[in-house]
Design a protein around this motif. Structure first.
Motif, short mmCIF file in Angstrom:
data_model
loop_
_atom_site.label_atom_id
_atom_site.label_comp_id
_atom_site.label_asym_id
_atom_site.label_seq_id
_atom_site.Cartn_x
_atom_site.Cartn_y
_atom_site.Cartn_z
N ILE A 1 46.39 -31.76 4.76
CA ILE A 1 46.36 -30.31 4.93
C ILE A 1 46.77 -29.61 3.63
O ILE A 1 46.18 -28.61 3.23
N GLY A 2 47.77 -30.16 2.96
CA GLY A 2 48.20 -29.58 1.69
C GLY A 2 47.10 -29.65 0.63
O GLY A 2 46.91 -28.70 -0.14
N ALA A 3 46.37 -30.77 0.60
CA ALA A 3 45.28 -30.91 -0.36
C ALA A 3 44.14 -29.94 -0.04
O ALA A 3 43.49 -29.41 -0.95
N ASP A 4 43.88 -29.70 1.25
CA ASP A 4 42.85 -28.73 1.63
C ASP A 4 43.26 -27.31 1.24
O ASP A 4 42.42 -26.50 0.83
N ALA A 5 44.55 -27.00 1.37
CA ALA A 5 45.03 -25.68 0.95
C ALA A 5 44.85 -25.51 -0.56
O ALA A 5 44.44 -24.44 -1.04
N LEU A 6 45.13 -26.57 -1.32
CA LEU A 6 44.95 -26.51 -2.77
C LEU A 6 43.48 -26.29 -3.12
O LEU A 6 43.16 -25.49 -4.01
N LEU A 7 42.59 -26.97 -2.41
CA LEU A 7 41.16 -26.81 -2.66
C LEU A 7 40.71 -25.37 -2.43
O LEU A 7 39.98 -24.79 -3.24
N ILE A 8 41.17 -24.77 -1.33
CA ILE A 8 40.79 -23.39 -1.03
C ILE A 8 41.32 -22.44 -2.10
O ILE A 8 40.63 -21.50 -2.51
N ASN A 9 42.53 -22.68 -2.59
CA ASN A 9 43.06 -21.85 -3.67
C ASN A 9 42.22 -21.98 -4.94
O ASN A 9 41.99 -21.01 -5.66
N HIS A 10 41.75 -23.20 -5.21
CA HIS A 10 40.86 -23.40 -6.36
C HIS A 10 39.57 -22.60 -6.19
O HIS A 10 39.08 -21.97 -7.14
N LEU A 11 39.01 -22.63 -4.99
CA LEU A 11 37.75 -21.93 -4.75
C LEU A 11 37.91 -20.41 -4.83
O LEU A 11 37.12 -19.72 -5.47
N MET A 12 38.96 -19.90 -4.17
CA MET A 12 39.08 -18.47 -4.02
C MET A 12 39.79 -17.79 -5.19
O MET A 12 39.35 -16.76 -5.69
N ILE A 13 40.91 -18.35 -5.63
CA ILE A 13 41.62 -17.76 -6.78
C ILE A 13 40.89 -18.11 -8.07
O ILE A 13 40.73 -17.27 -8.96
#
Length: 360
Positions: free
Chosen positions: A101-113
């Motif tokens: 879950i933490g890795a998926d949160a990091l991925l979304i931050n990479h995509l959006m931020i």
């Protein structure tokens, strides 16, 4: 025809990987004193592949919820995705693991931020969501394996006999499971193989493997198992002079490397056998005398800001490599701990607590 989210995600990640080729992680850390998480660069091919795999899964979730554009992906929607993962049944267990879950949160931050769709203040933080799984910092709790390496071998003689070569190789070099069997990169040729083992003129045996983040890792064999490793791998051990000198040499070797092992049972707790290597090596390394100093970045309280919060300043502390230090249950020279951290593939002393702590 407009691109779908799957294509957009891939384009963002490719752009971040290409941008990172023009800078380095160390430069970014230095620019921000190591205090800012970088969501705009991807520094290794291995990280890119993992992000892309997770991006495809997130794209499927978006499609299932009729979200078709970047503007529709709000922080609230992204939080619902993590909560969805929290509540799923996975292989008979409730929810995905804390690391997933933490890795998926990091991925979304990479995509959006990273794409400029969100501000940094809108970043997704797993720890601020309710009832999220937590990952223990203690290896014993993480793996739920209270036994030491030797105790496990005694308690599981049949499994040990079946996978003796793999287990003893882990105990000899401190390798991770993936470093032995290889992954998907370089056509699966990056596992321990006939281009991985080298010996110095003085008789020291080393393995070179592809570590986490696609980094090259050299690790020395512990003395207790060196004879066994020499008997096991024999003619596959090459002189150190034939070893890779550059990253290009290493990548060339991977193309012709022939791995020794295929993926093996996950019932083998590789981390406790890595811990056995760490314990043997810290004793071995501490027999030599370390000299010189090493700079360590520290932060100290330096008054208060106007809003009343403490103000911290950055400083440098000189570490005498000959001075004794204690990690877990082991006391040794600073130099020995630093060298062990390099062999373990972390380059951080704090991680050694997981291998040298109580119960290991």
């Amino acid at each position: 025809m407009p691109k779908n989210l799957r294509h957009i995600f891939r384009s963002i990640l490719i752009r971040q990987r290409k941008t990172a080729l023009r800078t380095s992680r160390q430069q970014m850390k230095a620019a921000h004193d190591g205090k800012v998480t970088d969501y705009r660069h991807i520094y290794s091919d291995n990280s890119y592949r993992k992000h892309w795999s997770r991006a495809q899964k997130f794209a499927d979730y978006c499609r299932q919820n009729n979200v078709k554009t970047m503007d529709q992906i709000t922080p609230t929607f992204a939080k619902k995705y993590l909560l969805y993962e929290r509540d799923q049944n996975v292989n008979g267990f409730h929810g995905y693991s804390a690391s997933t879950i933490g890795a998926d949160a990091l991925l979304i931050n990479h995509l959006m931020i990273g794409s400029g769709s969100w501000k940094t203040s809108q970043r997704l933080e797993k720890s601020k969501l309710p009832n999220m799984p937590r990952r223990s910092t203690l290896l014993v709790k993480q793996r739920q394996k209270p036994l030491s390496s030797r105790e496990w071998i005694v308690a599981n003689p049949k499994l040990y006999e079946k996978y003796k070569q793999q287990i003893d190789t882990i105990r000899a070099f401190g390798l991770r499971r993936r470093e032995i069997t290889g992954g998907t990169s370089y056509n699966g040729r990056d596992g321990l193989g006939d281009r991985s083992l080298y010996t110095t003129k003085g008789g020291r045996l080393f393995a070179v493997v592809l570590g986490k983040g696609g980094k090259i890792r050299w690790t020395e064999c512990c003395h207790d198992l060196q004879t066994e490793m020499e008997q096991l791998y024999g003619s596959k051990i090459r002189p150190m002079a034939d070893g890779p000198k550059t990253l290009e040499d290493f990548k060339h070797n991977l193309k012709i490397n022939k791995p020794f092992y295929k993926p093996f049972s996950h019932s083998i707790p590789t981390h406790i056998h890595r811990a056995a290597y760490a314990q043997a090596m810290i004793k071995q390394l501490n027999q030599q005398t370390y000299t010189g100093f090493r700079d360590k970045t520290i932060y100290y309280r330096d008054g208060f800001k106007k809003n009343g919060k403490p103000r911290y300043s950055k400083g440098i502390k000189k570490i005498n490599l000959h001075d004794n230090y204690k990690i877990g249950t082991y006391t040794a020279q600073y130099g020995a701990f630093y060298e062990l951290s390099q062999y373990m593939g972390h380059n951080r002393l704090d991680v050694l607590q997981s291998y040298l702590g109580v119960g290991r």
